[in-house]
Design an enzyme around this catalytic site. Structure first.
Site, short mmCIF file in Angstrom:
data_model
loop_
_atom_site.label_atom_id
_atom_site.label_comp_id
_atom_site.label_asym_id
_atom_site.label_seq_id
_atom_site.Cartn_x
_atom_site.Cartn_y
_atom_site.Cartn_z
N ASP A 1 0.82 -1.21 0.00
CA ASP A 1 0.00 0.00 0.00
C ASP A 1 0.86 1.26 0.00
O ASP A 1 2.04 1.25 0.34
CB ASP A 1 -0.90 0.04 1.25
CG ASP A 1 -2.01 -0.98 1.21
OD1 ASP A 1 -2.06 -1.76 0.24
OD2 ASP A 1 -2.82 -1.01 2.16
N ASP A 2 0.19 2.37 -0.34
CA ASP A 2 0.68 3.76 -0.15
C ASP A 2 1.76 4.21 -1.12
O ASP A 2 2.24 5.35 -1.02
CB ASP A 2 1.18 3.97 1.29
CG ASP A 2 0.06 3.98 2.29
OD1 ASP A 2 -1.12 3.99 1.87
OD2 ASP A 2 0.35 3.97 3.50
N HIS B 1 -5.67 2.72 -4.34
CA HIS B 1 -5.71 2.95 -2.89
C HIS B 1 -6.24 4.37 -2.61
O HIS B 1 -5.80 5.03 -1.68
CB HIS B 1 -4.31 2.77 -2.29
CG HIS B 1 -4.29 2.51 -0.81
ND1 HIS B 1 -5.11 1.59 -0.19
CD2 HIS B 1 -3.51 3.04 0.18
CE1 HIS B 1 -4.86 1.57 1.11
NE2 HIS B 1 -3.89 2.45 1.36
N HIS C 1 3.80 -2.16 3.02
CA HIS C 1 3.83 -0.82 2.44
C HIS C 1 5.18 -0.63 1.76
O HIS C 1 6.22 -0.76 2.42
CB HIS C 1 3.61 0.26 3.51
CG HIS C 1 2.29 0.15 4.21
ND1 HIS C 1 2.03 -0.82 5.16
CD2 HIS C 1 1.16 0.88 4.08
CE1 HIS C 1 0.78 -0.67 5.59
NE2 HIS C 1 0.23 0.36 4.96
#
Length: 430
Positions: free
Chosen positions: A232-233, A289, A374
């Site tokens: 993620d991110d 996301h 992440h």
């Protein structure tokens, strides 16, 4: 008396002349030439453009199509004024065949007269470009599925180990109702590229659609353990001369592994484009996301940004924090995206400790699990560099979220469903 006779004669001659002129005009009105050389000047999936030669004395033209059910010609519309000798059939289904007749008309003395004979012409709208998905349908099996379409004769399929299809194998399906195809006895671990086009047959002529977007699939063995890595991110920006997303991609490339990258839309730009290009090249999955907030419009904005920069739309969504609402689910379903939760949380954002991230993966990951990480942390890249070769050595296949679900279940993940692991769907909102 002689004067009256001359006047009467003149009147009679005038009446005869008028009657003659009227008769000639009436005959001219009735005897309109047939419309010739009706041509299809342009067509698309949903329209047909026609043109024809002008008929002298015609005020306009009527366009008819044969209604097969009623076995009669039905008027589609007319062409007159500036649009004379042209007509467009709009908003029609793809792969539709039209049997067209065009009649000229002329109005005279409150009556309308049509040209007599009219030749029937056959025209068609093009077949639609198929929407294809491909996945490993079992050990050594490459499975393909595409969307439902009508009025087709069949499909042309190509699959190749080369993304440019410089060498490929071809299969043709002579059944327009077919929606899937599988190739068996392929080597586990190999990557295949696939595409499909539909076709229709009109008067012994084969008309093909555009090729579908190319799909990529790795042949997995569903009997062997499998883990989905997800990040993620990202994408990450360069930091101290290094980039954590790139480091992770280098490890995946080295060990022929893949992952799903759930990207924040505002971080996707020309500066990070090379990372998305690399993800696509390696067969990784592009995930959404959100852009910067958690709203339906923000999800859509992120999808558009990812597709703008990479040329490929995201195929999976993960909500920040994992919580979803009916509005979020509706937007994801609209965009054709399944939702991913996770079954193993490395908590790399909390510890930023490579040792702890590594331990959480090795201790809690299991066959069919989705691991949350992440890619913006160098410590996560450190952990990935250590754990990937160990998992590969233990027989694990490291895949994307969509590949995990498709390989383990034999079916693609469904838009709007939220997957905790390959077999657990959590559709509660909280």
């Amino acid at each position: 008396m002689e004067k009256k006779i001359k006047s009467f004669s003149a009147l009679t001659i005038f009446i005869i002349i008028i009657a003659t002129i009227t008769a000639l005009c009436l005959t001219g009105s009735k005897d309109l030439s047939s419309v010739k050389d009706v041509k299809m000047t342009k067509n698309s999936e949903n329209s047909i453009s026609l043109s024809w030669k002008e008929v002298k004395k015609a005020d306009g033209y009527y366009v008819y199509n044969l209604d097969n059910d009623a076995n009669k010609y039905v008027k589609l519309g007319e062409s007159k004024g500036n649009e004379n000798c042209k007509f467009e059939i709009k908003n029609i289904p793809s792969a539709s065949v039209y049997k067209i007749k065009v009649l000229a008309y002329r109005s005279f003395m409150n009556k309308e007269y049509l040209s007599k004979k009219a030749k029937e012409y056959t025209f068609y709208s093009n077949p639609s470009k198929p929407v294809l998905s491909a996945f490993s349908g079992g050990k050594g099996v490459l499975s393909m599925e595409w969307d439902d379409q009508d009025n087709l004769a069949g499909y042309d399929i190509q699959y190749s180990k080369n993304s440019d299809f410089s060498e490929y194998k071809n299969e043709q399906i002579s059944d327009g109702a077919t929606r899937n195809f599988s190739v068996k006895d392929l080597s586990v671990g190999e990557v295949y590229y696939t595409r499909v086009r539909s076709y229709m047959v009109v008067d012994d002529k084969t008309i093909y659609s555009e090729w579908s977007d190319t799909c990529q699939a790795t042949i997995y063995d569903r009997t062997k353990p499998m883990i989905a890595f997800s990040f993620d991110d990202g994408p990450a920006y360069d930091y101290n001369g290094s980039n954590s997303t790139k480091r992770i991609l280098d490890v995946l490339e080295k060990y022929n592994a893949r992952a799903t990258f759930f990207m924040v839309g505002e971080r996707v730009n020309n500066e990070t484009k090379h990372l998305l290009d690399k993800e696509i090249q390696l067969g990784c999955e592009l995930g959404n996301h959100t852009y910067s907030q958690v709203t339906a419009s923000d999800i859509s904005k992120a999808s558009k940004q990812i597709e703008k920069i990479s040329g490929k739309a995201p195929t999976m969504f993960r909500c920040p924090g994992g919580s979803i609402t009916p509005a979020i689910r509706k937007e994801c379903k609209k965009e054709g995206m399944p939702l991913a939760y996770w079954s193993v949380d490395t908590e790399d954002w909390r510890s930023k400790d490579a040792g702890k991230v590594y331990k959480n993966i090795t201790k809690y990951a299991y066959d069919g699990s989705i691991v949350l990480m992440h890619d913006i942390y160098p410590s996560t890249a450190d952990a990935v560099e250590k754990v990937v070769p160990e998992l590969i050595a233990k027989g694990y296949q490291i895949v994307t979220v969509s590949e995990l679900i498709a390989a383990k279940t034999g079916d693609n993940p469904k838009p709007g469903n939220q997957y905790v692991d390959y077999k657990t769907i959590n559709n509660n909102t909280h």
